[in-house]
Motif scaffolding. Structure first.
Motif, PDB file in Angstrom:
ATOM      1  N   PHE A   1     -44.418  37.503 -42.891  1.00  0.00           N
ATOM      2  CA  PHE A   1     -45.505  37.668 -41.928  1.00  0.00           C
ATOM      3  C   PHE A   1     -45.295  36.910 -40.623  1.00  0.00           C
ATOM      4  O   PHE A   1     -45.966  37.212 -39.627  1.00  0.00           O
ATOM      5  CB  PHE A   1     -46.832  37.277 -42.573  1.00  0.00           C
ATOM      6  CG  PHE A   1     -47.221  38.205 -43.692  1.00  0.00           C
ATOM      7  CD1 PHE A   1     -47.573  39.516 -43.419  1.00  0.00           C
ATOM      8  CD2 PHE A   1     -47.182  37.783 -45.008  1.00  0.00           C
ATOM      9  CE1 PHE A   1     -47.909  40.385 -44.450  1.00  0.00           C
ATOM     10  CE2 PHE A   1     -47.511  38.647 -46.040  1.00  0.00           C
ATOM     11  CZ  PHE A   1     -47.885  39.948 -45.757  1.00  0.00           C
ATOM     12  N   GLY A   2     -44.361  35.952 -40.594  1.00  0.00           N
ATOM     13  CA  GLY A   2     -44.008  35.328 -39.322  1.00  0.00           C
ATOM     14  C   GLY A   2     -43.332  36.335 -38.391  1.00  0.00           C
ATOM     15  O   GLY A   2     -43.838  36.632 -37.312  1.00  0.00           O
ATOM     16  N   PRO A   3     -42.195  36.907 -38.820  1.00  0.00           N
ATOM     17  CA  PRO A   3     -41.565  37.953 -38.015  1.00  0.00           C
ATOM     18  C   PRO A   3     -42.455  39.181 -37.826  1.00  0.00           C
ATOM     19  O   PRO A   3     -42.438  39.806 -36.767  1.00  0.00           O
ATOM     20  CB  PRO A   3     -40.306  38.306 -38.821  1.00  0.00           C
ATOM     21  CG  PRO A   3     -39.979  37.043 -39.558  1.00  0.00           C
ATOM     22  CD  PRO A   3     -41.316  36.473 -39.933  1.00  0.00           C
ATOM     23  N   ALA A   4     -43.255  39.518 -38.842  1.00  0.00           N
ATOM     24  CA  ALA A   4     -44.146  40.674 -38.719  1.00  0.00           C
ATOM     25  C   ALA A   4     -45.161  40.468 -37.605  1.00  0.00           C
ATOM     26  O   ALA A   4     -45.492  41.407 -36.867  1.00  0.00           O
ATOM     27  CB  ALA A   4     -44.861  40.946 -40.039  1.00  0.00           C
ATOM     28  N   GLU A   5     -45.664  39.255 -37.459  1.00  0.00           N
ATOM     29  CA  GLU A   5     -46.595  38.952 -36.370  1.00  0.00           C
ATOM     30  C   GLU A   5     -45.914  39.139 -35.020  1.00  0.00           C
ATOM     31  O   GLU A   5     -46.512  39.689 -34.084  1.00  0.00           O
ATOM     32  CB  GLU A   5     -47.094  37.513 -36.505  1.00  0.00           C
ATOM     33  CG  GLU A   5     -47.872  36.988 -35.305  1.00  0.00           C
ATOM     34  CD  GLU A   5     -49.196  37.719 -35.086  1.00  0.00           C
ATOM     35  OE1 GLU A   5     -49.658  37.781 -33.934  1.00  0.00           O
ATOM     36  OE2 GLU A   5     -49.753  38.226 -36.080  1.00  0.00           O
ATOM     37  N   ILE A   6     -44.670  38.713 -34.926  1.00  0.00           N
ATOM     38  CA  ILE A   6     -43.937  38.805 -33.653  1.00  0.00           C
ATOM     39  C   ILE A   6     -43.594  40.257 -33.318  1.00  0.00           C
ATOM     40  O   ILE A   6     -43.919  40.756 -32.245  1.00  0.00           O
ATOM     41  CB  ILE A   6     -42.668  37.935 -33.716  1.00  0.00           C
ATOM     42  CG1 ILE A   6     -43.060  36.457 -33.731  1.00  0.00           C
ATOM     43  CG2 ILE A   6     -41.728  38.236 -32.549  1.00  0.00           C
ATOM     44  CD1 ILE A   6     -41.933  35.504 -34.050  1.00  0.00           C
ATOM     45  N   PHE A   7     -42.973  40.957 -34.246  1.00  0.00           N
ATOM     46  CA  PHE A   7     -42.616  42.347 -33.987  1.00  0.00           C
ATOM     47  C   PHE A   7     -43.854  43.237 -33.902  1.00  0.00           C
ATOM     48  O   PHE A   7     -43.894  44.194 -33.134  1.00  0.00           O
ATOM     49  CB  PHE A   7     -41.682  42.874 -35.079  1.00  0.00           C
ATOM     50  CG  PHE A   7     -40.321  42.239 -35.084  1.00  0.00           C
ATOM     51  CD1 PHE A   7     -39.567  42.172 -33.931  1.00  0.00           C
ATOM     52  CD2 PHE A   7     -39.786  41.712 -36.254  1.00  0.00           C
ATOM     53  CE1 PHE A   7     -38.303  41.593 -33.928  1.00  0.00           C
ATOM     54  CE2 PHE A   7     -38.524  41.135 -36.267  1.00  0.00           C
ATOM     55  CZ  PHE A   7     -37.782  41.073 -35.099  1.00  0.00           C
ATOM     56  N   GLY A   8     -44.866  42.900 -34.705  1.00  0.00           N
ATOM     57  CA  GLY A   8     -46.063  43.720 -34.762  1.00  0.00           C
ATOM     58  C   GLY A   8     -46.902  43.701 -33.505  1.00  0.00           C
ATOM     59  O   GLY A   8     -47.720  44.603 -33.282  1.00  0.00           O
ATOM     60  N   ARG A   9     -46.708  42.714 -32.673  1.00  0.00           N
ATOM     61  CA  ARG A   9     -47.443  42.665 -31.408  1.00  0.00           C
ATOM     62  C   ARG A   9     -46.897  43.677 -30.402  1.00  0.00           C
ATOM     63  O   ARG A   9     -47.581  44.030 -29.435  1.00  0.00           O
ATOM     64  CB  ARG A   9     -47.372  41.258 -30.810  1.00  0.00           C
ATOM     65  CG  ARG A   9     -48.007  40.186 -31.674  1.00  0.00           C
ATOM     66  CD  ARG A   9     -48.015  38.839 -30.985  1.00  0.00           C
ATOM     67  NE  ARG A   9     -48.981  38.811 -29.888  1.00  0.00           N
ATOM     68  CZ  ARG A   9     -50.274  38.554 -30.036  1.00  0.00           C
ATOM     69  NH1 ARG A   9     -50.780  38.333 -31.236  1.00  0.00           N
ATOM     70  NH2 ARG A   9     -51.080  38.533 -28.998  1.00  0.00           N
TER      71      ARG A   9
END
Length: 235
Positions: free
Chosen positions: A55-63
């Motif tokens: 969810f760390g990378p998901a937060e970054i890519f997901g933005r």
């Protein structure tokens, strides 16, 4: 292309209905085009994955909704739960029917079991070879190393689990000091939070340093930009 109708023989209500249908059709076509232009970030999940690894990378890519679509996969599909009891619905890994832009493999205690899962390791190899880029977080590098794809490549991993990770890739050039490592289209990061630094580094490589810094600013994250020097080192 939808032909333009002649409205002179239609009632106002019929004309309104026709215009509404044309509008909806055009909107659907634009939505489909927009979706096709976005690049897929495929996340692999398994039981006892590490929460922040995903969810760390998901937060970054997901933005970056204009650039990327996030999809979550597991070997069998369905709900996968980690040690923090965070459930997430996944698609079956075999349903990936196109070339992902990036394939992200997290770590976690589950990697100790999954390195022995030959079916999963073979699938990781297959998807990795069809992806433009492969990213691992923490002990996820052990799963990728087990596939043989990191042989003769430079890589890093969780510093607290480094000795164990190395046993799964004897031919890998393991870097005990790096925060994250880049070798061709393979990105590997150190433990847990380092996955966020790597994700921002990945964006910097694709979109420029200012682009990545702006994403870090938006989430109020102090990005460690130096990929070669980690605060945590392996013995």
């Amino acid at each position: 292309m939808i032909p333009t109708p002649t409205f002179k023989n239609f009632t106002p209500k019929v004309i309104a209905a026709i215009l509404l249908l044309m509008s909806c059709s055009a909107f659907a076509q634009n939505q489909s085009t927009d979706t096709m232009e976005k690049k897929e970030i495929a996340f692999l999940l398994f039981d006892n994955y590490e929460t922040l690894d995903v969810f760390g990378p998901a937060e970054i890519f997901g933005r970056l909704t204009d650039h990327y679509i996030l999809r979550f996969y597991s070997l069998k599909g369905g709900v996968v739960t980690n040690r923090h009891r965070v459930p997430i619905m996944t698609e079956k890994l075999s349903t990936i029917n196109k070339k992902p832009f990036a394939f992200l493999i997290p770590g976690g205690l589950g990697t100790r079991i999954e390195v022995k899962n030959e079916v999963l390791i073979n699938k990781i190899k297959e998807v990795s070879l069809s992806s433009d880029y492969v990213l691992t977080v923490c002990t996820g590098s052990a799963l990728l190393a087990k596939s043989g794809l990191l042989d003769d490549r430079k890589a890093t991993s969780n510093k607290r689990a480094f000795s164990w990770v190395m046993t799964n890739g004897q031919e890998v050039e393991w870097d005990k000091k790096a925060r994250w490592k880049v070798d061709g289209n393979y990105y590997t990061s150190s433990g847990v939070s380092a996955g966020m630094d790597m994700a921002l580094g990945f964006l910097a490589d694709r979109h420029g340093i200012d682009f990545a810094k702006n994403v870090a600013w938006e989430i109020e994250y102090n990005w460690i930009e130096d990929k070669d020097n980690d605060t945590f080192t392996a013995e």
